[in-house]
Design an enzyme around this catalytic site. Structure first.
Site, short mmCIF file in Angstrom:
data_model
loop_
_atom_site.label_atom_id
_atom_site.label_comp_id
_atom_site.label_asym_id
_atom_site.label_seq_id
_atom_site.Cartn_x
_atom_site.Cartn_y
_atom_site.Cartn_z
N CYS A 133 44.81 41.74 37.80
CA CYS A 133 44.18 40.87 38.49
C CYS A 133 42.83 41.28 38.97
O CYS A 133 41.67 40.55 38.65
CB CYS A 133 44.95 40.52 39.85
SG CYS A 133 45.47 41.79 40.97
N HIS A 246 41.22 39.16 46.06
CA HIS A 246 40.69 40.52 46.12
C HIS A 246 39.13 40.55 46.17
O HIS A 246 38.48 39.52 45.50
CB HIS A 246 41.46 41.25 44.81
CG HIS A 246 42.69 41.40 44.67
ND1 HIS A 246 43.59 41.38 45.73
CD2 HIS A 246 43.20 41.80 43.28
CE1 HIS A 246 44.60 41.58 45.14
NE2 HIS A 246 44.48 42.08 43.94
#
Length: 340
Positions: A133, A246
């Protein structure tokens, strides 16, 4: 003759990423003839929702993939290692969201905005790997800069949400916050230390070189996706008490000079990127704004005044969506459009 709809299996359908995969498939109106949700024996028998209907989750076995065209895997590396080859041998194309196959030389590692041409190599073993990711959002932002000015070196520090560790980590952060506010004993299970109101410079296991596996994933995957082993990459990955999305501080040393204004213009035209960059109005990418978004948000774009050819930027994306589920579905969309 090209099919009008496809038989799709989702492995790990009851997990955080599996649930998001079902949501993204529905939202993007992926042409599904039959849907088969699969999970471990612990979750078999439960139900998941898709397009307003409930589907019974079946137990994952070697025989689960008969007549399946596309199998989306997100149930952990050991599960993928065990069952993805079975799915591929049954005739399904596997899009795997784990670390099981990413660095295999004959398996494509794909971010559709960066290297969609690599999807063609699924024919090698019937498997396409979804990158980590944190790597996905970084290379989405890096590729337009790479095309314009080349990239010599990347230094990245990440601030990664607990959802990257799954549902149990989300629950643990919730429980720890409540425990602190109520002056109760903290449950500490998922991470080696308290995550609430804390930052842990430790994601995945430590390796012999004292980098973590997560850091080495970013380093190695970036080179493979960008198809350039000469790019120097170093990473420090940090878990922070954020539920979703994130954030990354990225410093890029380019081969040729490019101004911050040029980078902004390039990124504004780049696929999958949204530039959010107006410091005068305190406008920059935030994790809470990226959550649920398809785009990778990029801001704080500025010249690195310490070197001749340097750019700093702040990159934020929903790790469960673009960092996992959406990227896999985008691969599947290209797959059915151009190859199946």
């Amino acid at each position: 003759m090209k099919k009008e709809a496809y038989n799709v299996a989702v492995v790990g359908a009851t997990g955080a990423v599996g649930e998001e995969m079902l949501k993204v498939l529905a939202e993007r109106d992926f042409p599904i003839a039959t849907l088969k949700p699969l999970a471990s024996s612990r979750s078999a028998g439960s139900k998941v929702e898709f397009c307003g209907d409930e589907y019974l989750v079946e137990e994952l076995t070697d025989d689960s993939f008969e007549n399946i065209d596309i199998a989306l895997f997100s149930a952990g590396g050991s599960v993928s290692s065990r069952f993805a080859p079975s799915a591929a041998s049954s005739g399904a194309v596997v899009i795997d969201n784990t670390n099981a196959f990413r660095m295999d030389a004959d398996i494509p590692l794909v971010v559709p905005e960066v290297n969609p041409h690599a999807i063609a190599d699924y024919r090698n073993r019937g498997i396409i790997a979804n990158p980590n990711c944190s790597t996905i959002q970084m290379v989405v932002a890096l590729k337009p800069i790479y095309d314009a000015a080349g990239i010599k070196r990347v230094v990245v520090s990440t601030y990664q949400a607990v959802s990257g560790s799954g549902k149990k980590a989300i629950q643990e952060l919730e429980q720890q916050v409540l425990a602190i506010l109520q002056q109760q004993e903290l449950p500490v299970d998922v991470y080696p230390h308290q995550i609430a109101f804390n930052c842990l410079p430790h994601i995945d296991v430590f390796l012999d070189n004292d980098y973590t596996r997560e850091e080495m994933k970013m380093i190695n995957e970036t080179k493979k996706i960008m198809e350039n082993d000469q790019i120097m990459v170093t990473a420090t990955t940090v878990r922070v008490p954020v539920f979703f999305s994130h954030s990354e501080s990225i410093n890029v040393e380019t081969e040729r000079f490019i101004s911050a204004d040029e980078v902004k213009e390039i990124l504004e035209r780049a696929p999958g990127v949204m530039v959010v960059d107006n410091p005068a109005e305190n406008d920059y990418p935030l994790a809470v704004d990226a959550a649920g978004q398809d785009d990778t948000l990029v801001g704080r774009i500025r010249q690195d005044e310490s070197i001749a050819n340097g750019i700093n930027m702040w990159v934020v994306a929903d790790n469960i969506r673009k960092g996992a589920a959406l990227n896999a579905v985008q691969i599947a969309e290209i797959l059915i459009r151009e190859y199946l």
